[in-house]
Design a protein around this motif. Structure first.
Motif, mmCIF file in Angstrom:
data_model
loop_
_atom_site.group_PDB
_atom_site.id
_atom_site.type_symbol
_atom_site.label_atom_id
_atom_site.label_comp_id
_atom_site.label_asym_id
_atom_site.label_seq_id
_atom_site.Cartn_x
_atom_site.Cartn_y
_atom_site.Cartn_z
ATOM 1 N N PHE A 21 0.817 -1.214 0.000
ATOM 2 C CA PHE A 21 0.000 0.000 0.000
ATOM 3 C C PHE A 21 0.852 1.266 0.000
ATOM 4 O O PHE A 21 0.419 2.306 -0.491
ATOM 5 N N GLN A 22 2.065 1.167 0.548
ATOM 6 C CA GLN A 22 2.955 2.327 0.485
ATOM 7 C C GLN A 22 3.294 2.673 -0.962
ATOM 8 O O GLN A 22 3.363 3.836 -1.340
ATOM 9 N N ARG A 23 3.467 1.628 -1.746
ATOM 10 C CA ARG A 23 3.825 1.833 -3.157
ATOM 11 C C ARG A 23 2.674 2.425 -3.970
ATOM 12 O O ARG A 23 2.886 3.279 -4.828
ATOM 13 N N TYR A 24 1.452 1.993 -3.680
ATOM 14 C CA TYR A 24 0.318 2.410 -4.489
ATOM 15 C C TYR A 24 -0.532 3.505 -3.840
ATOM 16 O O TYR A 24 -1.454 4.020 -4.469
ATOM 17 N N LEU A 25 -0.228 3.834 -2.597
ATOM 18 C CA LEU A 25 -0.925 4.929 -1.915
ATOM 19 C C LEU A 25 0.101 5.886 -1.301
ATOM 20 O O LEU A 25 0.053 6.194 -0.121
ATOM 21 N N LYS A 26 1.045 6.329 -2.103
ATOM 22 C CA LYS A 26 2.170 7.119 -1.613
ATOM 23 C C LYS A 26 1.727 8.372 -0.860
ATOM 24 O O LYS A 26 2.275 8.708 0.185
ATOM 25 N N GLN A 27 0.732 9.054 -1.382
ATOM 26 C CA GLN A 27 0.306 10.312 -0.774
ATOM 27 C C GLN A 27 -0.482 10.106 0.509
ATOM 28 O O GLN A 27 -0.563 11.017 1.339
ATOM 29 N N ARG A 28 -1.036 8.932 0.703
ATOM 30 C CA ARG A 28 -1.864 8.685 1.880
ATOM 31 C C ARG A 28 -1.261 7.652 2.829
ATOM 32 O O ARG A 28 -1.883 7.314 3.841
ATOM 33 N N SER A 29 -0.080 7.145 2.516
ATOM 34 C CA SER A 29 0.506 6.069 3.324
ATOM 35 C C SER A 29 0.754 6.493 4.769
ATOM 36 O O SER A 29 0.502 5.732 5.704
ATOM 37 N N SER A 30 1.215 7.727 4.978
ATOM 38 C CA SER A 30 1.482 8.202 6.338
ATOM 39 C C SER A 30 0.197 8.318 7.142
ATOM 40 O O SER A 30 0.154 7.965 8.328
ATOM 41 N N LEU A 31 -0.877 8.801 6.498
ATOM 42 C CA LEU A 31 -2.162 8.942 7.169
ATOM 43 C C LEU A 31 -2.739 7.575 7.538
ATOM 44 O O LEU A 31 -3.213 7.370 8.664
ATOM 45 N N VAL A 32 -2.693 6.630 6.585
ATOM 46 C CA VAL A 32 -3.208 5.290 6.844
ATOM 47 C C VAL A 32 -2.410 4.625 7.962
ATOM 48 O O VAL A 32 -2.971 3.958 8.839
ATOM 49 N N SER A 33 -1.093 4.809 7.944
ATOM 50 C CA SER A 33 -0.234 4.248 8.985
ATOM 51 C C SER A 33 -0.616 4.783 10.357
ATOM 52 O O SER A 33 -0.686 4.030 11.337
#
Length: 315
Positions: A21-33
Motif C-alpha cells: 500500500f505504500q507503493r500504491y498509496l504514496k500520498q496517503r501512506s502516512s495517514l493510513v499508517s
C-alpha cells in the motif's frame, strides 16, 4: 498451526501488505499508517490487556517487581546503543537514531501475541505488568536523549511532550487499572470476552506491523549492516543476562510455576518496537541507521525467539 509459524506469518503478511500500500498509496501512506497505529494502540491492545488482567488469579506482591525489570531492560538497551555508537564513532545524528532502536522493545504488540499463543491470557497479564513503566521510560528518557542529538536547533528547543498527557499512555493506564480493579473486586468476567481477545491480539499486532510497512524505507542497509547486527545482538544478550540476574535477586524464578521468568526472558529477545524509528523522523536524525537497525532486530529475533522457547520448555 505452530505458534512460531503463526506469529511470524502475521509479521510477514502485515509488513508486506504495508509495503504494497505504500507503493500504491504514496500520498496517503502516512495517514493510513497513523490510523492503523491508533486503532491498535488505543483500542485493540489495551482491550486485550484489560480482559487478561481481569481474569488473572492470585495476584501476588512479588509481581510488583515486574515493572522494575521492564524499565531496567529498556535502560540497558539505551546504554548498549550509546556504547555501540561510541565504539563505531557515530555522529550525533546517527547515535540519536540508533539508541531508540536498541532501547524500545516490541512488547505490547509482538510480545503480546507470542505470550498469548504460548501461555494464554496469563502471559498477557504478566506482560502488562512488565511494561507498566514502558511509556514513562520511553518519553522520559529515550525520546529526550534522541532529540538532544538533533542538529535542528528549532526542534531541540521545543518542549518535550509530557507523558501523562499522551492519550496512548492514559488509555494504557486505564486498561491496566480497570482490569486490576475488577480482578481484586471479585467481579466475574463474562465468558464471551475470552473469545473476543482471541482475535483482538493478533489483529492488533497485524495492524501495527502493517503501519510500519506503510512508511518503511530501507536505504543504506549494506552500509549500516555491521553496526545494526552488533547493536541488536548486544542488546538481546545484555537483556537476557540482566533479566536473569534480576529474577534471581527478586527470587522470581519459581513464581506462578515459572511463568514470570518465562515471560520476562521471552520479552528480553523481542525485536525493536515500530516506535524505535520515530525519533529519526521527528528529530531529523539518520533514518538509514534507524531503519536498518530496526529490520535487523527482527531477523535476530526470528533466531533467538524459537531458541528461547525451546530452552524455556525444559524449565
Amino acid at each position: 498451526m505452530n505458534p512460531f509459524v503463526f506469529t511470524f506469518s502475521i509479521i510477514f503478511s502485515g509488513f508486506v501488505l504495508g509495503l504494497f500500500f505504500q507503493r500504491y498509496l504514496k500520498q496517503r501512506s502516512s495517514l493510513v499508517s497513523l490510523v492503523l497505529t491508533k486503532i491498535a494502540l488505543m483500542a485493540l491492545i489495551p482491550f486485550s490487556v484489560f480482559v487478561s488482567l481481569w481474569q488473572l488469579s492470585n495476584i501476588r506482591t512479588e509481581l510488583l517487581y515486574l515493572p522494575l525489570i521492564g524499565a531496567a531492560v529498556i535502560g540497558a538497551g539505551t546504554l548498549v546503543g550509546i556504547l555501540v555508537a561510541r565504539k563505531n564513532n557515530l555522529t550525533p545524528v546517527q547515535t540519536g537514531a540508533l539508541v531508540p532502536v536498541t532501547a524500545l522493545y516490541n512488547i505490547g504488540a509482538l510480545g503480546n501475541l507470542v505470550l498469548f499463543i504460548t501461555f494464554g491470557e496469563n502471559g498477557v497479564a504478566m506482560m502488562a505488568l512488565f511494561k507498566l513503566f514502558e511509556e514513562l521510560t520511553y518519553f522520559g528518557l529515550v525520546f529526550p536523549y534522541a532529540k538532544s542529538k538533533s542538529q535542528d536547533e528549532a526542534l531541540k528547543s521545543t518542549q518535550n511532550k509530557q507523558v501523562w498527557k499522551d492519550p496512548i499512555f492514559l488509555i494504557a493506564m486505564c486498561a491496566i487499572s480497570l482490569g486490576l480493579l475488577l480482578n481484586v473486586s471479585g467481579v466475574p468476567r463474562p465468558e464471551f470476552l475470552l473469545s473476543v481477545s482471541h482475535w483482538t491480539i493478533p489483529v492488533g499486532t497485524f495492524l501495527l506491523i502493517a503501519s510500519v510497512g506503510l512508511t518503511f524505507n530501507l536505504k543504506g542497509g549494506k552500509r549500516w549492516q555491521k553496526v545494526a547486527l552488533t547493536a541488536t545482538i548486544a542488546r538481546s544478550a545484555v537483556a537476557v543476562v540482566l533479566v536473569s540476574i534480576l529474577l534471581s535477586l527478586f527470587n522470581l524464578w519459581g513464581i506462578e510455576d515459572h511463568l514470570v521468568a518465562k515471560v520476562c526472558l521471552i520479552l528480553a529477545v523481542m525485536p525493536t518496537a515500530f516506535m524505535g524509528t520515530l525519533p529519526a523522523v521527528l528529530y531529523d536524525l539518520d533514518k538509514e541507521v534507524a531503519n536498518t537497525s530496526w529490520i535487523t532486530s527482527y531477523f535476530i529475533s526470528m533466531i533467538l525467539t524459537p531458541i528461547m522457547l525451546v530452552f524455556l520448555s525444559t524449565i
